[in-house]
Design a protein around this motif. Structure first.
Motif, PDB file in Angstrom:
ATOM      1  N   ILE A 104       0.830  -1.215   0.000  1.00  0.00           N
ATOM      2  CA  ILE A 104       0.000   0.000   0.000  1.00  0.00           C
ATOM      3  C   ILE A 104       0.866   1.266   0.000  1.00  0.00           C
ATOM      4  O   ILE A 104       0.369   2.366   0.219  1.00  0.00           O
ATOM      5  CB  ILE A 104      -0.966   0.015   1.208  1.00  0.00           C
ATOM      6  N   ALA A 159       3.374  -7.814   2.731  1.00  0.00           N
ATOM      7  CA  ALA A 159       3.858  -7.732   1.350  1.00  0.00           C
ATOM      8  C   ALA A 159       5.304  -8.182   1.188  1.00  0.00           C
ATOM      9  O   ALA A 159       5.777  -8.337   0.065  1.00  0.00           O
ATOM     10  CB  ALA A 159       3.704  -6.301   0.831  1.00  0.00           C
ATOM     11  N   ILE A 160       6.012  -8.374   2.301  1.00  0.00           N
ATOM     12  CA  ILE A 160       7.426  -8.749   2.225  1.00  0.00           C
ATOM     13  C   ILE A 160       7.608 -10.129   2.833  1.00  0.00           C
ATOM     14  O   ILE A 160       7.171 -10.392   3.946  1.00  0.00           O
ATOM     15  CB  ILE A 160       8.310  -7.739   2.978  1.00  0.00           C
ATOM     16  N   CYS A 179       8.354  -0.125   5.790  1.00  0.00           N
ATOM     17  CA  CYS A 179       9.565  -0.930   5.577  1.00  0.00           C
ATOM     18  C   CYS A 179      10.786  -0.032   5.451  1.00  0.00           C
ATOM     19  O   CYS A 179      11.846  -0.318   6.028  1.00  0.00           O
ATOM     20  CB  CYS A 179       9.411  -1.820   4.347  1.00  0.00           C
ATOM     21  N   THR A 186       0.827  -5.253   5.723  1.00  0.00           N
ATOM     22  CA  THR A 186       0.011  -6.041   4.790  1.00  0.00           C
ATOM     23  C   THR A 186       0.634  -7.392   4.428  1.00  0.00           C
ATOM     24  O   THR A 186       0.074  -8.118   3.611  1.00  0.00           O
ATOM     25  CB  THR A 186      -0.216  -5.247   3.484  1.00  0.00           C
TER      26      THR A 186
HETATM   27  S1  SF4 Z   1       6.076  -3.313   1.561  1.00  0.00           S
HETATM   28 FE1  SF4 Z   1       4.727  -3.205   3.356  1.00  0.00          FE
HETATM   29  S2  SF4 Z   1       5.704  -1.736   4.752  1.00  0.00           S
HETATM   30 FE2  SF4 Z   1       6.669  -1.468   2.716  1.00  0.00          FE
HETATM   31  S3  SF4 Z   1       5.482   0.207   1.752  1.00  0.00           S
HETATM   32 FE3  SF4 Z   1       4.546  -1.743   1.105  1.00  0.00          FE
HETATM   33  S4  SF4 Z   1       2.891  -2.117   2.592  1.00  0.00           S
HETATM   34 FE4  SF4 Z   1       4.252  -0.562   3.507  1.00  0.00          FE
END
Ligand code: SF4
Length: 97
Positions: free
Chosen positions: A46, A89-90, A51, A87
């Protein structure tokens, strides 16, 4: 001017690993220590920047499209980014896979 890492012999290192020449950190590719790497799933991102904010090595940067990625020359694979991403995502994956 700081010597490059591969020009320094082990017996020339400062005791305790003290770095006495400012600005030499760029020469130390701390990513060489990594056993896992962070991998981004942009479909879940998002673009909140958490991060980037929590990376202790300032190894994550924002691309021109707004998504984030690690500079693998310096990412040590600590996994804090993956742990803190709201989310999921990593993901941390083993090196070489
Ligand atoms: S990877 Fe996760 S923490 Fe990094 S910008 Fe995207 S949603 Fe945010």
């Amino acid at each position: 001017m700081a010597k490059k890492v591969d020009e320094i012999k082990w017996h020339e290192l400062n005791i305790g690993g003290v770095i006495d020449e400012p600005g030499s950190a760029r020469e130390y590719f701390t990513g060489d220590w990594r056993s896992q790497r962070p991998v981004w799933d942009e479909s879940r991102c998002i673009k909140c920047g958490v991060c980037w904010m929590v990376c202790p090595d300032i190894a994550i940067y924002q691309k021109s499209d707004g998504y984030f990625v690690a500079n693998y020359d310096y990412s040590k694979g600590c996994g804090i980014c993956a742990k803190e991403c709201p989310t999921g995502a990593i993901k941390m994956v083993e090196e070489g896979r």
